[in-house]
Design a protein around this motif. Structure first.
Motif, PDB file in Angstrom:
ATOM      1  N   GLY A 104       0.804  -1.221   0.000  1.00  0.00           N
ATOM      2  CA  GLY A 104       0.000   0.000   0.000  1.00  0.00           C
ATOM      3  C   GLY A 104       0.835   1.267   0.000  1.00  0.00           C
ATOM      4  O   GLY A 104       2.071   1.242   0.012  1.00  0.00           O
ATOM      5  N   ASP A 105       0.149   2.410  -0.001  1.00  0.00           N
ATOM      6  CA  ASP A 105       0.796   3.721  -0.096  1.00  0.00           C
ATOM      7  C   ASP A 105       1.830   3.898   1.016  1.00  0.00           C
ATOM      8  O   ASP A 105       1.517   3.748   2.199  1.00  0.00           O
TER       9      ASP A 105
ATOM     10  N   GLY B 197      -4.761   1.675  -4.307  1.00  0.00           N
ATOM     11  CA  GLY B 197      -4.461   2.352  -3.044  1.00  0.00           C
ATOM     12  C   GLY B 197      -5.220   3.670  -2.947  1.00  0.00           C
ATOM     13  O   GLY B 197      -6.412   3.731  -3.226  1.00  0.00           O
TER      14      GLY B 197
ATOM     15  N   SER C 259      -7.065   6.189   1.987  1.00  0.00           N
ATOM     16  CA  SER C 259      -6.686   5.818   3.358  1.00  0.00           C
ATOM     17  C   SER C 259      -7.875   5.777   4.300  1.00  0.00           C
ATOM     18  O   SER C 259      -7.879   5.015   5.266  1.00  0.00           O
TER      19      SER C 259
ATOM     20  N   TYR D 287      -8.036  -1.047   4.405  1.00  0.00           N
ATOM     21  CA  TYR D 287      -8.047  -2.295   3.649  1.00  0.00           C
ATOM     22  C   TYR D 287      -9.498  -2.716   3.397  1.00  0.00           C
ATOM     23  O   TYR D 287     -10.321  -2.735   4.312  1.00  0.00           O
TER      24      TYR D 287
ATOM     25  N   ILE E 102      -5.734  -1.264  -0.663  1.00  0.00           N
ATOM     26  CA  ILE E 102      -4.670  -1.601   0.284  1.00  0.00           C
ATOM     27  C   ILE E 102      -3.947  -0.380   0.849  1.00  0.00           C
ATOM     28  O   ILE E 102      -2.887  -0.526   1.452  1.00  0.00           O
ATOM     29  N   ASP E 103      -4.500   0.823   0.667  1.00  0.00           N
ATOM     30  CA  ASP E 103      -3.966   1.971   1.395  1.00  0.00           C
ATOM     31  C   ASP E 103      -4.640   1.987   2.765  1.00  0.00           C
ATOM     32  O   ASP E 103      -5.777   2.418   2.908  1.00  0.00           O
ATOM     33  N   SER E 104      -3.933   1.539   3.777  1.00  0.00           N
ATOM     34  CA  SER E 104      -4.498   1.467   5.122  1.00  0.00           C
ATOM     35  C   SER E 104      -3.958   2.555   6.042  1.00  0.00           C
ATOM     36  O   SER E 104      -3.972   2.425   7.259  1.00  0.00           O
TER      37      SER E 104
ATOM     38  N   THR F  79       0.063  -2.095   4.571  1.00  0.00           N
ATOM     39  CA  THR F  79      -0.484  -3.394   4.177  1.00  0.00           C
ATOM     40  C   THR F  79       0.328  -4.016   3.056  1.00  0.00           C
ATOM     41  O   THR F  79       0.680  -3.352   2.076  1.00  0.00           O
TER      42      THR F  79
END
Length: 279
Positions: free
Chosen positions: A7-8, A226, A229, A233, A242-244, A253
């Motif tokens: 992720g980011d 991503g 936020s 997830y 998947i930007d958590s 992530t």
């Protein structure tokens, strides 16, 4: 061969290295997919750029809005300079090599063997996957070509807000850029709502997450992205977000994508910024 989508990162280098340690990452055997936004706002964008660049063929990285922001800033477009923490990159002795490497990253990566597509943000419902790949390549060709500085000078803006194949010039390129690097919500007819940045349910009436737009032509394609936020997830509708929120004190992530079901590994992050400015 383990393959992980990450992720980011946004300059959170120590968190990235700790996550890779947890994965027992072996660059001789493993592969990494990065959803973009390697840089900005976190404490060490320069180290992240150098590390991912030095991975060579071990890593795939698509471009995010903050990566494009770095390129724009480096080429004289200072519109959002006050929101940046990019001076160490811009003053680095190897800045030109790093920026040239970044400028040649893809906007979209498709793995035909695994049936997986990697983007930073979203796709409008009007595009099928073949069209998305074509439009991504249009933008890549400009970024890698002789006229990239003119594109970076005129890149910012929210208009046009709805895709039409009749769009030309900068309007066309800006719309493609905004879809691939900024999209979260849209109207059912595919009009982008780029000001909406909250979680699902916070959006204005009549808007939907891009991946839940009715009739989305990529609904049968598996997409990893991503950028979002506040969503964190999320898996559903054939997409994996998947930007958590590592930068904001969430987690970083990794999604293992070479086997099914896909598995997540998440590293809790200290957080370098408060989550009151999200872009």
């Amino acid at each position: 061969m383990p393959i992980y989508a990450i992720g980011d990162i946004q300059g959170c280098y120590s968190e990235l290295r700790r996550l890779l340690d947890r994965l027992n990452f072996d660059p001789a055997n493993d592969r990494l997919w990065f959803v973009g936004d390697l840089v900005n706002r976190g404490p060490d964008s320069l180290a992240v750029l150098r590390f991912v660049r030095d991975l060579g063929e071990t890593a795939v990285c698509v471009l995010g809005n903050h990566d494009l922001h770095l390129l724009a800033l480096a080429n004289g477009n200072s519109k959002h300079a006050k929101k940046s923490t990019l001076d160490p990159v811009l003053k680095a002795p190897d800045r030109d090599e790093l920026l040239d490497w970044l400028r040649h990253r893809p906007m979209l990566h498709h793995d035909r063997e695994r049936g997986l597509t990697l983007i930073h943000a979203g796709l409008p419902p009007q595009w099928d996957l073949t069209e998305a790949q074509i439009y991504a390549r249009e933008l890549e060709d400009v970024l890698r070509g002789d006229d990239y500085r003119n594109f970076l000078a005129a890149m910012y803006g929210d208009k046009p807000a709805r895709w039409s194949p009749d769009l030309t010039g900068m309007d066309r390129l800006r719309l493609i850029t905004n879809c691939l690097t900024r999209l979260r919500f849209c109207s059912p007819n595919g009009t982008l709502a780029l000001k909406e940045k909250g979680d699902i349910g916070s959006q204005a009436s009549g808007l939907v997450p891009w991946f839940q737009a009715p009739g989305r032509r990529t609904q049968n394609d598996r997409i990893i992205f991503g950028h979002w936020s506040t969503l964190g997830y999320w898996n559903g509708d054939n997409v994996w977000a998947i930007d958590s929120g590592c930068l904001w004190g969430g987690s970083l992530t990794a999604l293992r994508i070479d086997r099914m079901p896909m598995e997540t590994v998440q590293l809790d992050c200290h957080g370098h910024l408060r989550p009151d400015r999200i872009d």
